[in-house]
Design an enzyme around this catalytic site. Sequence first.
Site, mmCIF file in Angstrom:
data_model
loop_
_atom_site.group_PDB
_atom_site.id
_atom_site.type_symbol
_atom_site.label_atom_id
_atom_site.label_comp_id
_atom_site.label_asym_id
_atom_site.label_seq_id
_atom_site.Cartn_x
_atom_site.Cartn_y
_atom_site.Cartn_z
ATOM 1 C CG HIS A 48 76.596 -46.223 15.887
ATOM 2 N ND1 HIS A 48 77.322 -45.064 15.668
ATOM 3 C CD2 HIS A 48 75.316 -45.906 15.606
ATOM 4 C CE1 HIS A 48 76.507 -44.099 15.277
ATOM 5 N NE2 HIS A 48 75.284 -44.560 15.231
ATOM 6 C CG ASP A 49 75.783 -51.260 18.381
ATOM 7 O OD1 ASP A 49 74.565 -51.375 18.577
ATOM 8 O OD2 ASP A 49 76.475 -50.365 18.912
ATOM 9 C CG ASP A 63 72.421 -52.986 19.709
ATOM 10 O OD1 ASP A 63 71.786 -51.999 19.300
ATOM 11 O OD2 ASP A 63 73.164 -52.953 20.702
ATOM 12 C CB THR A 69 76.750 -52.881 21.046
ATOM 13 O OG1 THR A 69 75.673 -53.798 21.362
ATOM 14 C CG2 THR A 69 77.930 -53.639 20.495
ATOM 15 C CG ASN A 128 69.102 -48.846 20.830
ATOM 16 O OD1 ASN A 128 69.398 -47.658 20.835
ATOM 17 N ND2 ASN A 128 69.932 -49.795 20.426
ATOM 18 C CG ASP A 133 71.157 -50.914 23.313
ATOM 19 O OD1 ASP A 133 70.795 -49.714 23.406
ATOM 20 O OD2 ASP A 133 72.046 -51.300 22.521
ATOM 21 C CG PHE A 164 71.449 -43.833 23.109
ATOM 22 C CD1 PHE A 164 71.507 -45.189 23.380
ATOM 23 C CD2 PHE A 164 70.280 -43.139 23.401
ATOM 24 C CE1 PHE A 164 70.412 -45.860 23.920
ATOM 25 C CE2 PHE A 164 69.170 -43.793 23.940
ATOM 26 C CZ PHE A 164 69.241 -45.159 24.204
ATOM 27 C CG ASN A 165 75.454 -47.307 23.741
ATOM 28 O OD1 ASN A 165 74.239 -47.492 23.718
ATOM 29 N ND2 ASN A 165 76.275 -47.815 22.833
#
Length: 319
Positions: free
Chosen positions: A243-244, A15, A127, A39, A10, A173-174
């Site tokens: 993160h991603d 990402d 992700t 996102n 996203d 969040f995801n």
Amino acid sequence: MVQRIILDMDPGIDDALAIILALRSPELQVEAITTVSGNVHVDQASKNALKIVESMPDLKKKPEVAKGVSKPLSRELTTAEAVHGKDGLGDSNLPEPKQPLSKKHAVDLMIEKVLSSKEGELTIVTTGPLSNLAFALLKEPRIAENVGQLIMMGGAFGVTKYGFGNVTPAAEFNIYSDPEAAMIVLKSGLHITAVGLDVTMDPSALITPREYEKMRSAKTKGAELVRRITRSHMASFGFLALHDPMAVAVAIDPSLVTRKKYFVEVETRGEYTRGQTIADRRGNLRPKTVRVGNPITLCTGVLGEKFIKLFMNRVILQT
Ligand code: RIB
Ligand code: CA
């Protein structure tokens, strides 16, 4: 051997960095990029994925980008422009993409790629929210046996002291965005490695002002692109969590993380705990009767310095 992967994302600032890392890594062959609302809305996320691919004109083979679902299975869409900017790429206003999106829907492309691969050959790296993958599993359950592994950035499992929520105290969040989709994926029988906030928020794995300074001084096109995308985020937050890119890095070099299997449930009904990922840490004290489904592999530690070095070399210094 080169690992064939599908990136489901996203884009989103991190990402975008994950796309660059994946496309700059010889260990990986990106078969497709599929996009999902998270996102930002999937229309913007799809445009952003194309923008990033096109920002790397030297790429021999550009991956197909296919647009996916526009909202969670049964929730209202929650976006994160406050973190990623209105355009989802730090309001960097990268040039509009020229390459068209795939004519196929992301869910169909995912199914097609998995079923046309040899069993176990394809890795899916997610992700973003798991809405596309959940839809694919509902539409074609056979993909669960054919996918080699799923590496998902998502969850906050409490297996390290950094493993608490970001969008709420309880949820990452995801997963928060589409908890029902997460439940379907976690119960699907896929071989899952979850890269949670437990490791992506480890201080040793964050881009601090010191690393950012190195980015600023590097004279490469990659450094320039990353600066454009991350500038506003760094100014607002003072650090950048990768993160991603860490989910992609785990596909490149599994030795970057330590891991352990746990049975995991996703909260879908809690007023304060929607999207919480609950790892059962009771071990052998867990009653046999509740050992339903498969345990999933959680990342329980990360070699942060080695990860940052991989990221900086591949995304900033070499391009
Ligand atoms: O919680 C972090 C995750 O949510 C990252 O994937 C970020 O891009 C957002 O999607
Ligand atoms: Ca993301």
